[in-house]
Enzyme design. Structure first.
Site, PDB file in Angstrom:
ATOM      1  CG  ASP A 195       0.480  -4.995   1.949  1.00 37.46           C
ATOM      2  OD1 ASP A 195      -0.423  -4.022   1.858  1.00 37.46           O
ATOM      3  OD2 ASP A 195       1.597  -5.607   2.089  1.00 37.46           O
TER       4      ASP A 195
ATOM      5  CD  GLN B  85      -3.097  -0.875   1.902  1.00 37.53           C
ATOM      6  OE1 GLN B  85      -3.188  -0.828   2.844  1.00 37.53           O
ATOM      7  NE2 GLN B  85      -3.782   0.007   2.147  1.00 37.53           N
ATOM      8  CG  HIS B  86       0.286   3.038   2.171  1.00 39.89           C
ATOM      9  ND1 HIS B  86      -0.616   4.257   2.447  1.00 39.89           N
ATOM     10  CD2 HIS B  86       0.699   2.528   3.177  1.00 39.89           C
ATOM     11  CE1 HIS B  86      -1.159   4.207   3.988  1.00 39.89           C
ATOM     12  NE2 HIS B  86      -0.188   2.556   4.118  1.00 39.89           N
TER      13      HIS B  86
END
Length: 489
Positions: free
Chosen positions: A243, A80-81
């Site tokens: 994830d 992520q991110h």
């Protein structure tokens, strides 16, 4: 058959799922390298992800012993991110800044101030933006690389980028989008006005991908990509997700009461709720789930990276490290580690560094330092679990995933510190399994998500650890010491 892919920080995993029997038929993996600098920069070249996806997928197909034409769908899970910036021709403009990047902490602080602080951010977005979220990376790019920023045509997350490579489509799914910092998790929509604060021209609005439902396919695999992977060009690509969202699917975490805990390079704890839970504590991120609900989550930035560093310091393999941990008593004979090698998100200490406390001439030994590393990282997860509990969530069981979950010593330690039964799933690669399971859900030939979960997600009874009341009590005293130290930082 369904191909599930999980692109993580350290590597990419792939597996082949038979959704009719619920069995995983084949697995593959390939490693990544990471740019890591003292100022908090953590970056990767997305070309590595593509190469690893190809290698891991081919290996999974070979182990499964099936023809690629049998693959009906592909699902992608991604860390992520991360920020992937593409130009007008679809080219990557610079290395992707990752979830564990803390170089943009000053930009995050400034953005948070414009939102009215953590309370203003929570009221507007349903969560408090934190260092590591995507939005601060955008502002950082604008200020540090203005020539790159002017070329931006697409803003994607890692799993969005891999879906783009697979299909040519620019799409995003609610769960992964939740971690960008420019997404309203209650309304499930982009906050365009927030991006306009970075670039008032409105150009960033056009650079965002189209939002899709979690059970929606986004297209079929491009013919040239299908040829490289060795699968049919008629295979569909699911929406995919972050994830953590895919890990929830891969552990059967689609109903209240069950928590998933990941003992990976980062540590995460999350559970499903049918309605958004916006906690007063900003460290709790109320992300959307990839199953139609919400997934309140906490993430620590230090876990197996810390234990690996300690193992390397003493030249221990995993078996010897676990023996050392077991040889040290609860509380590591007074040695306590605050393991903030990457700064920390939970507790919110982005600029913190690690420390070892309580050393004396009699307790300074390898076993105590090994146990202090495991206890210190696990206390961070306990701190986060307590925040989720204080928001009204209850934990009847924890399903463990990640590399640390392979250790019986660590599993029992988690059960005792959390005062909750823990068990591992049969399939250790929960995010890859979740991605494959989601692809089967999107195709729609194997029942609803609940039926797929019951068929494809199994727990391993041999890994079940029940909390011991005496150890629970002993750990509580050590944990209170940990809380005292972190709250004084």
């Amino acid at each position: 058959m369904y191909l599930g892919i999980d692109c993580g920080t350290q590597g990419t995993k792939a597996l082949i799922l038979d959704a009719t029997t619920g069995q995983v038929r084949g697995r593959g993996s390939a490693a990544h390298t990471l740019v890591s600098e003292a100022n908090g920069r953590r970056e990767q070249d997305p070309a590595q992800w593509v190469d690893a996806l190809i290698a891991a997928s081919r290996a999974a197909l070979a182990q499964a012993g099936i023809a690629g034409s049998q693959v009906k769908g592909v699902g992608v899970s991604g860390q992520q991110h991360g920020l992937v910036l593409l130009g007008a021709e679809g080219q990557v403009l610079r290395p992707a800044k990752l979830w564990c990047d803390t170089e943009t902490a000053p930009e995050n602080d400034r953005l948070l101030a414009t939102l009215g602080g953590t309370q203003g951010s929570m009221e507007r977005l349903g969560l408090a933006i934190a260092p590591g979220y995507t939005v601060s990376k955008l502002l950082w790019t604008q200020e540090q690389f203005p020539e790159v920023f002017e070329q931006v045509h697409s803003i994607l997350l890692p799993h969005d980028y891999l879906n783009f490579w697979l299909t040519g489509q620019r799409c995003a799914e609610y769960g992964d989008a939740s971690g960008t910092g420019y997404f309203d998790v209650r309304q499930r929509q982009w906050d365009y006005a927030l991006l306009d604060q970075i670039d008032p021209s409105g150009r960033l609005r056009q650079a965002l991908p189209r939002l899709v439902q979690p059970n929606e396919t986004i297209g079929t695999v491009l013919p040239n990509v299908a040829a490289v992977l060795g699968i049919s060009p008629t295979a569909v690509v699911a929406s995919g997700g972050g994830d953590n969202m895919m890990g929830a699917l891969g552990t059967g975490n689609i109903e209240p009461g069950l928590f998933t805990m990941s003992l990976g390079s980062s540590g995460t704890v999350y559970g499903f709720t049918p309605t958004p839970v916006v906690c007063d504590e900003p460290a709790v991120a109320t992300f959307c789930s990839s199953s139609g609900g919400w997934l309140p989550l906490i993430c620590t930035m230090n876990l197996t990276n810390v234990t690996s560093a300690v193992r390397g310091l003493f030249g221990l393999d995993l078996a010897a490290f676990n023996q050392a941990v077991a040889a040290s008593p609860i509380g590591a004979d007074g040695v306590m580690m605050l393991p903030f090698l990457n700064g920390e998100r939970v507790p919110p200490l982005p600029l913190a560094t690690g420390s070892v406390l309580g050393l004396t001439a009699s307790n300074l030994n390898a076993a105590n330092l090994c146990r202090a590393a495991v206890e210190g990282t696990t206390f961070g997860l306990r701190y986060g679990l307590d925040l989720l509990r204080s928001a009204g969530m209850h934990s009847t069981a924890i399903r463990l995933v990640g590399g640390g979950a392979k250790s019986p010593v660590w599993r029992q330690l988690v059960a005792d510190i959390m005062a909750t039964p823990v068990v591992c799933t049969v399939e250790p690669e929960a995010a890859a399994l979740g991605a494959a399971l989601q692809a089967a859900w999107c195709v729609g030939e194997h029942g609803d998500l609940q039926a797929l979960s019951e068929r494809c997600v199994q727990v391993d009874p041999g890994t079940l650890c029940q909390p011991d009341p005496h150890r629970v009590q002993a750990y509580q005293a050590v944990y209170e010491r940990y809380r005292h130290h972190i709250l004084s930082l």
